[in-house]
Design an enzyme around this catalytic site. Structure first.
Site, PDB file in Angstrom:
ATOM      1  N   SER A  67      39.543 -10.031  89.658  1.00 54.12           N
ATOM      2  CA  SER A  67      39.567  -9.529  88.279  1.00 54.12           C
ATOM      3  C   SER A  67      38.362 -10.109  87.546  1.00 54.12           C
ATOM      4  CB  SER A  67      40.847  -9.979  87.581  1.00 54.12           C
ATOM      5  OG  SER A  67      41.989  -9.628  88.329  1.00 54.12           O
ATOM      6  N   GLY A  68      37.546  -9.260  86.922  1.00 54.39           N
ATOM      7  CA  GLY A  68      36.383  -9.749  86.187  1.00 54.39           C
ATOM      8  C   GLY A  68      35.377 -10.438  87.090  1.00 54.39           C
ATOM      9  N   ASP A  80      43.107   0.671  89.007  1.00 52.44           N
ATOM     10  CA  ASP A  80      42.129   0.318  90.036  1.00 52.44           C
ATOM     11  C   ASP A  80      42.640   0.675  91.422  1.00 52.44           C
ATOM     12  OD1 ASP A  80      40.505  -0.628  88.063  1.00 52.44           O
ATOM     13  OD2 ASP A  80      40.815  -2.743  88.497  1.00 52.44           O
ATOM     14  N   GLU A 105      40.379  -7.524  95.916  1.00 56.54           N
ATOM     15  CA  GLU A 105      39.440  -7.442  94.793  1.00 56.54           C
ATOM     16  C   GLU A 105      39.835  -8.415  93.694  1.00 56.54           C
ATOM     17  OE1 GLU A 105      37.918  -4.393  91.281  1.00 56.54           O
ATOM     18  OE2 GLU A 105      39.329  -3.667  92.794  1.00 56.54           O
ATOM     19  N   SER A 119      44.607  -5.711  84.921  1.00 52.36           N
ATOM     20  CA  SER A 119      44.800  -5.494  83.484  1.00 52.36           C
ATOM     21  C   SER A 119      44.216  -4.153  83.052  1.00 52.36           C
ATOM     22  CB  SER A 119      44.128  -6.618  82.687  1.00 52.36           C
ATOM     23  OG  SER A 119      44.610  -7.879  83.059  1.00 52.36           O
ATOM     24  N   LYS A 138      45.016  -6.618  95.164  1.00 57.02           N
ATOM     25  CA  LYS A 138      44.492  -7.245  93.961  1.00 57.02           C
ATOM     26  C   LYS A 138      45.630  -8.031  93.335  1.00 57.02           C
ATOM     27  CE  LYS A 138      41.605  -6.253  89.916  1.00 57.02           C
ATOM     28  NZ  LYS A 138      40.760  -5.227  89.264  1.00 57.02           N
ATOM     29  N   ASN A 152      24.914  -2.604  92.870  1.00 59.62           N
ATOM     30  CA  ASN A 152      25.392  -1.313  92.393  1.00 59.62           C
ATOM     31  C   ASN A 152      24.364  -0.724  91.423  1.00 59.62           C
ATOM     32  OD1 ASN A 152      27.197   0.824  92.033  1.00 59.62           O
ATOM     33  ND2 ASN A 152      28.232  -0.172  90.317  1.00 59.62           N
TER      34      ASN A 152
END
Length: 227
Positions: free
Chosen positions: A119-120, A56, A117, A42, A38, A180
């Site tokens: 972010s956001g 994470d 991955e 944050s 990543k 999900n």
């Protein structure tokens, strides 16, 4: 030669990290030499020594069972729970793309499959000062195809279609959608799958129920999505 796959989402808190952990668990259990990455993270807490813990990354390592050192998973770690561009303005150490690339290449020399991955959501500013970087700049820099994670519930048709339409206009390859918090047999959520596929032309490759310990994907099929 190492292969990669990028995980983005329709927004914050749709379960990207959770799904990423399950995907890496599937690869690891199937015997694939895999790793997590990543670019910027944050909202992290400090340990008793005052050092930031990459939350994470730690979660993914624990749920997936991979042996990778957490310290190799993310070059930019911030405490403030905001977008990386703002976190770095507050704390310093703004994202440099050459650092992101060098750290990724280091993993690529050690692992066959790397899941990166985001972010956001897909439109996430990583840096906004004298340099302007968005999440898509990392995707293009590393030349990765993507999976889009979405909440299965109300509103997901709009979120999925807008996200994938944006990605297509940026020539970002989308290999699949994963829902999900999915409830099999739920009339609305089953219809959401159908509508998202119809309006995007991208398949919903899995639905993950709340608190699932596994994702119902074949490991070999999953590995085939990497490039």
């Amino acid at each position: 030669m190492s292969k990669g796959l990028f995980i983005t989402g329709t927004g914050t808190d749709v379960g990207k990290t959770y799904i990423t952990g399950l995907l890496l668990k599937k690869l690891n259990d199937a015997g694939f030499n895999s790793a997590y990455y990543k670019a910027a993270m944050s909202g992290n807490e400090k340990d008793e020594n005052g050092d930031l813990i990459p939350g994470d990354a730690t979660f993914v390592k624990n749920i997936s069972g991979i042996s990778q050192d957490v310290k190799a998973m993310c070059p930019y770690i911030y405490e403030t729970a905001v977008s990386p561009h703002l976190a770095s303005k507050i704390e310093g150490s703004p994202v440099e793309l050459d650092v992101v690339e060098d750290n990724y290449k280091r993993l690529a020399s050690q692992y066959d499959y790397i899941i990166t991955e985001g972010s956001g959501g897909i439109i996430c500013p990583l840096r906004y000062d004298n340099k302007h970087y968005l999440l898509e700049d990392v995707i293009k820099l590393l030349d990765l195809p993507c999976l889009v994670i979405a909440d299965a519930g109300l509103g997901t048709i709009n979120n999925v279609v807008l996200t994938i339409d944006y990605m297509k206009t940026r020539n970002i390859a989308v290999k699949g959608i994963i829902f999900n918090r999915f409830h099999p047999g739920d009339v609305m959520e089953e219809d959401n799958k159908k509508m998202c596929e119809a309006y995007t032309g991208v398949p919903v490759i899995a639905g993950v129920k709340n608190d699932s310990k596994e994702i119902e994907l074949n490991g070999i099929f999953l590995a085939s999505l990497f490039e």
